[in-house]
Design an enzyme around this catalytic site. Sequence first.
Site, PDB file in Angstrom:
ATOM      1  CB  THR A   1      -8.424  -5.722  -3.721  1.00  0.00           C
ATOM      2  OG1 THR A   1      -7.706  -6.000  -3.015  1.00  0.00           O
ATOM      3  CG2 THR A   1      -8.224  -5.917  -5.244  1.00  0.00           C
TER       4      THR A   1
ATOM      5  CE1 TYR B   1       5.806  -2.580   5.373  1.00  0.00           C
ATOM      6  CE2 TYR B   1       7.046  -1.383   7.179  1.00  0.00           C
ATOM      7  CZ  TYR B   1       6.009  -2.334   6.166  1.00  0.00           C
ATOM      8  OH  TYR B   1       5.326  -0.733   4.677  1.00  0.00           O
TER       9      TYR B   1
ATOM     10  CB  THR C   1       1.135  -4.720  -7.831  1.00  0.00           C
ATOM     11  OG1 THR C   1       1.279  -3.731  -6.800  1.00  0.00           O
ATOM     12  CG2 THR C   1       1.763  -4.460  -9.428  1.00  0.00           C
ATOM     13  N   GLY C   2      -1.559  -4.919  -5.555  1.00  0.00           N
ATOM     14  CA  GLY C   2      -1.868  -4.501  -4.682  1.00  0.00           C
ATOM     15  C   GLY C   2      -2.818  -3.204  -4.152  1.00  0.00           C
TER      16      GLY C   2
ATOM     17  N   GLY D   1      -7.245  -0.569   0.527  1.00  0.00           N
ATOM     18  CA  GLY D   1      -5.877   0.619   1.053  1.00  0.00           C
ATOM     19  C   GLY D   1      -5.382   1.352  -0.193  1.00  0.00           C
ATOM     20  CB  ILE D   2      -2.159   3.196  -0.706  1.00  0.00           C
ATOM     21  CG1 ILE D   2      -1.856   3.473   1.279  1.00  0.00           C
ATOM     22  CG2 ILE D   2      -1.140   4.026  -1.211  1.00  0.00           C
ATOM     23  CD1 ILE D   2      -0.445   3.496   2.001  1.00  0.00           C
ATOM     24  N   GLY D   3      -3.658   1.144  -1.811  1.00  0.00           N
ATOM     25  CA  GLY D   3      -3.371   0.854  -3.850  1.00  0.00           C
ATOM     26  C   GLY D   3      -4.598   1.046  -4.526  1.00  0.00           C
TER      27      GLY D   3
END
Length: 264
Positions: free
Chosen positions: A16, A154, A13-14, A18-20
């Site tokens: 597109t 967060y 998930t997420g 960075g880390i994902g």
Amino acid sequence: MIIDLTGKTAIVTGSTAGIGFAIADGLAKAGARVVVTGRTQAAVDKAVAAIKAGTTAGSVEGIAADLASPEGAAALVRAVPQADILVNNLGIYGAKPLFDLEDDDWLKLFDVNVLSAARLSRHYAPGMKDRGWGRLIFISSESAQNIPVEMVHYGVSKAAMQALSRGYAKALAGTGVTSNAVLPGPTRTDNVGQFLADFARERGIPAEDAEARFLTENRPSTLIRRFATAEEVANLCVYVASPLSSATTGAALRVEGGIVEGIG
């Protein structure tokens, strides 16, 4: 050590950027069928093309959906009813003084960071259990153990993800399905690059000095004295997603450069 995920379906998930994105790319290179997710079709298409350009080992496809909503989660489930690996990476963050946090601030963080992971895990984990193999991975943060005063909401949401991961590990005990939390620290991504540029401008320092200055002011306990790369975080996640990690479950696996004090 050879990691072969041929025949496994992995949802990140997420993913597109960075880390994902780095995790999705690493899983594809290990031979998995990878499902990239993001909110817009354009971002998904761009990420899928980039991963395909870098490997022929696994297959890559994309789903555009807002996974922080029940409707978005349902769209993903309709498109991909079963998965062997679920990486709950979707997350947002933002700085705001604790006493200024309103209900909406808390709810937004929990909808995206926690409820999205709970909702998708609730769907995919039973199938993993029935098949006798699976991997749930929750991307938490060192902020779960080292609550940042500038974004307490967060840190609390990431602590909740760690607890959720442990809960799934206990519920899936003895089934062949593992559940673990991965705790990155400050990591170099496009979003963080913009954050550091703003940080440098606010302090009137050269952009190239921003990373070191940020760590000195905000994460002085770092032992690597730099930000991690997204690929360094992804390397741990790919291992945790593999059959080689079969004795690791219910764990909080830190890849944060030693920021968190203590030896536990």
